[in-house]
Design an enzyme around this catalytic site. Structure first.
Site, PDB file in Angstrom:
ATOM      1  N   HIS A 188      24.553  57.419  65.246  1.00  0.00           N
ATOM      2  CA  HIS A 188      24.861  57.028  63.871  1.00  0.00           C
ATOM      3  C   HIS A 188      25.888  57.958  63.234  1.00  0.00           C
ATOM      4  CE1 HIS A 188      24.592  56.042  59.655  1.00  0.00           C
ATOM      5  NE2 HIS A 188      24.352  57.330  59.427  1.00  0.00           N
ATOM      6  N   ASP A 216      38.823  66.434  65.300  1.00  0.00           N
ATOM      7  CA  ASP A 216      37.644  66.537  66.147  1.00  0.00           C
ATOM      8  C   ASP A 216      36.680  67.516  65.516  1.00  0.00           C
ATOM      9  OD1 ASP A 216      37.392  69.313  67.828  1.00  0.00           O
ATOM     10  OD2 ASP A 216      39.484  68.893  67.311  1.00  0.00           O
ATOM     11  N   CYS A 265      25.880  50.330  62.890  1.00  0.00           N
ATOM     12  CA  CYS A 265      25.871  50.934  64.223  1.00  0.00           C
ATOM     13  C   CYS A 265      24.632  50.515  64.998  1.00  0.00           C
ATOM     14  CB  CYS A 265      25.963  52.456  64.123  1.00  0.00           C
ATOM     15  SG  CYS A 265      24.418  53.290  63.678  1.00  0.00           S
ATOM     16  N   CYS A 297      21.316  51.879  63.496  1.00  0.00           N
ATOM     17  CA  CYS A 297      20.900  51.269  62.230  1.00  0.00           C
ATOM     18  C   CYS A 297      20.506  49.804  62.372  1.00  0.00           C
ATOM     19  CB  CYS A 297      22.014  51.426  61.198  1.00  0.00           C
ATOM     20  SG  CYS A 297      22.206  53.122  60.612  1.00  0.00           S
ATOM     21  N   CYS A 329      25.361  50.632  57.137  1.00  0.00           N
ATOM     22  CA  CYS A 329      25.916  50.903  58.466  1.00  0.00           C
ATOM     23  C   CYS A 329      25.487  49.827  59.456  1.00  0.00           C
ATOM     24  CB  CYS A 329      25.446  52.277  58.953  1.00  0.00           C
ATOM     25  SG  CYS A 329      26.047  52.726  60.595  1.00  0.00           S
ATOM     26  N   ASP A 341      40.598  71.075  74.613  1.00  0.00           N
ATOM     27  CA  ASP A 341      41.129  72.230  73.888  1.00  0.00           C
ATOM     28  C   ASP A 341      41.380  73.363  74.880  1.00  0.00           C
ATOM     29  OD1 ASP A 341      38.645  73.289  74.419  1.00  0.00           O
ATOM     30  OD2 ASP A 341      37.951  73.261  72.352  1.00  0.00           O
TER      31      ASP A 341
END
Length: 405
Positions: A370, A301, A341, A344, A339, A93
């Site tokens: 996560h 974002d 991930c 998890c 989930c 940015d």
């Protein structure tokens, strides 16, 4: 130029679409959520893990990297991706958001209550004004050591070119919902003049650095909650783009009313050319993402998934909860049973609860993994739903599960 955008499937009767952004460091399938690595790192998480959780790109902050370690060092290292060991696309940015956060002390709070507070001189309680805007740019004091610095459109372009991200943003003035209508008008006009200067400097630096990968420049649409300002700001950038052949895409920034987010994004997208990608800055809540995707935004974002994760707040399909609560002390289940991930599939709520209680930094890192996976995956589901013709149903399912459990 190694940068382009292809549209895939369009939502019938809506502005949303799927597509692919092509960059020198790989493709981004859109819609997509882009995790924020402010200082060239998603706090506490290895770049390899950020990739494994499904992120296609990362966004870093030009202002923070300017202060530390400095854009020259990042340039010498081979650019942002090489410096942080990230092989995919990167964004930076412009530093425009710091005009707001350093100046008035307000973050990007969409549900901000402005009753009785509309004042261009208003400042957050307990905050010292560290940035002052004028026509040429912004003078600010470093939050690190108090030294004075100066950002102009040309300085921002120079910093971002040295950082070497695939997608960079024109320097803009980010306002708050507390600013008056008159100030919003002035900020839109100033942002347009700064955008023109950014195009000039971007062209010059692209030519001077011809041996480097091409960096796509996105203009930023401001205008707060006002339809006429948002539309005129977008048209002004498009006209500037047409005259110069300049902007590769567009950012949608500044103050947004949460209840009208989809409507505001829709106004802007109606004015922008279809063949350019649109990035909505600073958004990650599920209802905001569903609304913005439907209205036509392509990428997003936000620091929120990582920031609240470091404090123990968990995003799950059936709602957000606080892992530090005593109720989770003996909960030997994943953060979210839906989930897959890394966190998890390897750790329990009880263990991560213990980490927070023991002030171990691993707790924040595991929840960040996560939360980023949750947010990236949510937008991925929306992209797949667009392509399968099921956006409305999937969007309703996501919001019904998250907000009603």
């Amino acid at each position: 130029m190694s940068f382009s955008f292809d549209i895939g499937t369009r939502l019938e009767g809506m502005g949303g679409r799927s597509g692919t952004i092509h960059t020198p460091h790989g493709d981004i399938r859109t819609p997509a959520f882009i995790p924020v690595g402010t200082k060239a790192t998603v706090k506490g998480v290895l770049p390899e893990v950020v990739s494994e959780l499904g992120a296609q790109a990362v966004l870093a902050n030009a202002y923070h990297l300017y202060l530390q370690p400095g854009p020259d060092l990042v340039d010498e290292a081979g650019g942002l991706g090489q410096f942080m060991n990230w092989g995919g696309p990167t964004f930076t940015d412009s530093g425009g958001y710091q005009v707001l956060s350093l100046g008035a002390g307000f973050g990007k709070v969409l549900a901000m209550d402005t009753t009785g507070l509309q004042d261009d001189d208003v400042i957050a309680s307990g905050h010292e004004r560290l940035a002052v805007v004028d026509e040429e740019g912004v003078t600010f004091r470093s939050f690190i050591d108090g030294t004075e610095h100066r950002f102009t459109p040309e300085v921002s372009m120079g910093i971002q070119h040295r950082l070497g991200a695939d997608i960079i943003f024109a320097f803009d003035e980010c306002t708050t919902l507390m600013n008056t209508r008159e100030y919003q008008e002035a900020a839109v006009d100033r942002t347009w003049r700064w955008a023109r200067r950014c195009l000039d400097e971007h062209d010059a630096l692209t030519e001077a650095r011809a041996g480097k990968p091409y960096q796509a420049l996105f203009g930023v649409v401001q205008g707060a909650q006002y339809e006429d300002l948002r539309r005129s700001a977008a048209r002004g950038l498009v006209e500037l783009d047409s005259a110069r052949g300049g902007f590769d895409g567009y950012g949608i920034g500044g103050a947004l009313e949460k209840a009208r987010l989809g409507e505001i994004v829709g106004w802007v997208c109606e004015e922008l050319p279809e063949d350019r990608p649109r990035h909505l800055l600073g958004i990650s809540e599920p209802d905001d993402l569903v609304a913005a995707v439907g209205a036509g935004a392509d990428t997003f974002d936000c620091v929120q998934p990582a920031r609240v994760g470091r404090r123990g707040a968990v995003y799950a399909r059936r709602g957000r909860y606080n892992l530090t609560n005593a109720a989770h002390r003996r909960s030997f289940t994943p953060l979210d049973p839906d989930c897959g991930c890394y966190t998890c599939t390897h750790y329990t709520r009880a263990y991560i609860h213990h980490l927070f209680r023991a002030n171990e930094v691993l707790g924040g890192a595991l929840v960040t993994i996560h939360n980023e996976a949750f947010t990236v995956g949510l937008v991925d589901r929306l992209r797949e739903a667009i392509e399968e013709g099921a956006f409305a149903e999937v969007g309703e399912e996501i919001l019904g599960q998250f907000y009603r459990g």
